[in-house]
Write a protein that holds these residues in place. Structure first.
Motif, mmCIF file in Angstrom:
data_model
loop_
_atom_site.group_PDB
_atom_site.id
_atom_site.type_symbol
_atom_site.label_atom_id
_atom_site.label_comp_id
_atom_site.label_asym_id
_atom_site.label_seq_id
_atom_site.Cartn_x
_atom_site.Cartn_y
_atom_site.Cartn_z
ATOM 1 N N PHE A 178 -8.333 -6.714 -12.206
ATOM 2 C CA PHE A 178 -9.291 -5.623 -12.375
ATOM 3 C C PHE A 178 -9.497 -4.821 -11.094
ATOM 4 O O PHE A 178 -9.869 -3.644 -11.168
ATOM 5 N N SER A 206 -11.033 -16.748 -21.484
ATOM 6 C CA SER A 206 -12.447 -16.666 -21.138
ATOM 7 C C SER A 206 -12.714 -17.469 -19.872
ATOM 8 O O SER A 206 -12.562 -18.687 -19.861
ATOM 9 N N ALA A 255 -18.667 -9.822 -23.943
ATOM 10 C CA ALA A 255 -17.426 -10.069 -24.688
ATOM 11 C C ALA A 255 -16.686 -11.278 -24.127
ATOM 12 O O ALA A 255 -16.198 -12.126 -24.881
ATOM 13 N N LEU A 256 -16.614 -11.381 -22.801
ATOM 14 C CA LEU A 256 -15.924 -12.514 -22.185
ATOM 15 C C LEU A 256 -16.654 -13.826 -22.443
ATOM 16 O O LEU A 256 -16.038 -14.856 -22.705
ATOM 17 N N MET A 304 -15.463 -1.166 -14.725
ATOM 18 C CA MET A 304 -16.298 -0.388 -15.635
ATOM 19 C C MET A 304 -17.033 0.723 -14.891
ATOM 20 O O MET A 304 -17.217 1.825 -15.414
ATOM 21 N N ALA A 347 -18.917 -5.791 -21.436
ATOM 22 C CA ALA A 347 -17.701 -6.504 -21.052
ATOM 23 C C ALA A 347 -17.983 -7.982 -20.767
ATOM 24 O O ALA A 347 -17.229 -8.862 -21.206
ATOM 25 N N THR A 348 -19.053 -8.274 -20.041
ATOM 26 C CA THR A 348 -19.377 -9.672 -19.736
ATOM 27 C C THR A 348 -19.786 -10.426 -20.998
ATOM 28 O O THR A 348 -19.433 -11.595 -21.165
ATOM 29 N N VAL A 402 -14.468 -7.144 -13.079
ATOM 30 C CA VAL A 402 -14.512 -6.452 -14.368
ATOM 31 C C VAL A 402 -15.548 -5.333 -14.336
ATOM 32 O O VAL A 402 -15.291 -4.201 -14.773
ATOM 33 N N CYS A 403 -16.737 -5.635 -13.814
ATOM 34 C CA CYS A 403 -17.826 -4.646 -13.791
ATOM 35 C C CYS A 403 -17.532 -3.514 -12.812
ATOM 36 O O CYS A 403 -17.958 -2.373 -13.036
ATOM 37 N N LEU A 459 -21.776 -0.656 -19.785
ATOM 38 C CA LEU A 459 -20.380 -1.049 -19.991
ATOM 39 C C LEU A 459 -20.110 -2.426 -19.402
ATOM 40 O O LEU A 459 -19.380 -3.247 -19.983
ATOM 41 N N GLY A 460 -20.697 -2.700 -18.247
ATOM 42 C CA GLY A 460 -20.530 -4.003 -17.621
ATOM 43 C C GLY A 460 -21.137 -5.125 -18.446
ATOM 44 O O GLY A 460 -20.545 -6.199 -18.598
ATOM 45 N N TYR A 510 -8.346 -12.655 -12.856
ATOM 46 C CA TYR A 510 -9.232 -11.577 -13.299
ATOM 47 C C TYR A 510 -9.555 -10.649 -12.130
ATOM 48 O O TYR A 510 -9.537 -9.420 -12.283
#
Length: 232
Positions: free
Chosen positions: A218, A189, A163-164, A143, A160-161, A139-140, A156-157, A214
């Motif tokens: 990503f 999640s 949020a998860l 980002m 995102a983390t 994910v990161c 941004l990373g 995931y």
């Protein structure tokens, strides 16, 4: 190999390993030695919260630094597709993640000296910790592909983390009338599955499949983002 050498020549890889092992030692002291238990599974969920900050810092340079320094043009001159470049960078991140994880595998052996250690639960928790870190790293990395500024990529990373990690708490806060939505939020999640499968007997296929999904998703999105930036 180039990416691994880059991590060896900057502070990010060493910082990640040092912080994870430092926190692991503190948590072992707090959960195991003070309370006199050799079960490491109690400390692992708490250790996973360190990933919220450390994984974005580790991954922020993955794509953004190349765009900032224009070294991404070098990759374009090589006879290899973009997805191989992205995958190579991701595998280098996994290598850095694996180093403290392998050291953590020694901890249950140390605890076994002082009591009956739950090896199955401990190593299942360590495995899920690595899979959680790997999914967040994908994910990161995505980002990082959205910007050429390292700080912006890190922010941004982190968002995102967070949020998860926050999805299970958001699901718990929903009313009974939103049961379906709560189940969906919990399911997407990776932290929820990690925190609810600490026993090796409960290490089911869904708890492994979600973090792997995931990672695949990503890495693919990062490849699309890198190709889009190049065409632009």
């Amino acid at each position: 190999k180039r990416e691994i050498r880059a991590y060896l020549h900057n502070v990010y890889g060493f910082l990640f390993a040092a912080v994870i092992l430092l926190l692991a030692g503190v948590l072992m002291l707090a959960f195991n030695f003070i309370y006199g238990t050799a079960d490491m599974t109690f400390a692992m969920p708490e250790l996973s919260y360190a990933l919220i900050l450390m994984v974005p810092i580790l991954c922020m340079r993955s794509m953004a630094e190349d765009k900032q320094n224009k070294t991404d043009l070098f990759y374009r001159s090589l006879p290899i597709p973009t997805w191989k470049v992205v995958l190579g960078k991701y595998l280098a991140i996994l290598t850095v993640l694996a180093v403290p994880t392998l050291i953590l595998c020694l901890y249950p052996l140390v605890l076994a000296i002082y009591g009956a250690s739950n090896f199955g639960g401990a190593y299942a928790a360590i495995l899920m910790f690595f899979l959680l870190a790997a999914s967040l790293a994908a994910v990161c990395q995505f980002m990082s592909s959205l910007t050429d500024h390292l700080v912006v990529a890190a922010v941004l990373g982190v968002v995102a983390t967070l949020a998860l990690f926050g999805l299970p708490f958001l699901a718990d806060a929903l009313s009974a009338s939103a049961t379906v939505l709560s189940d969906v939020l919990n399911y997407v999640s990776p932290f929820y599955h990690y925190s609810t499968t600490l026993s090796w007997q409960m290490l089911g296929i869904s708890s492994v499949l979600l973090p792997v999904s995931y990672a695949v998703l990503f890495v693919w999105l990062t490849t699309l983002s890198a190709d889009r930036k190049h065409r632009g």
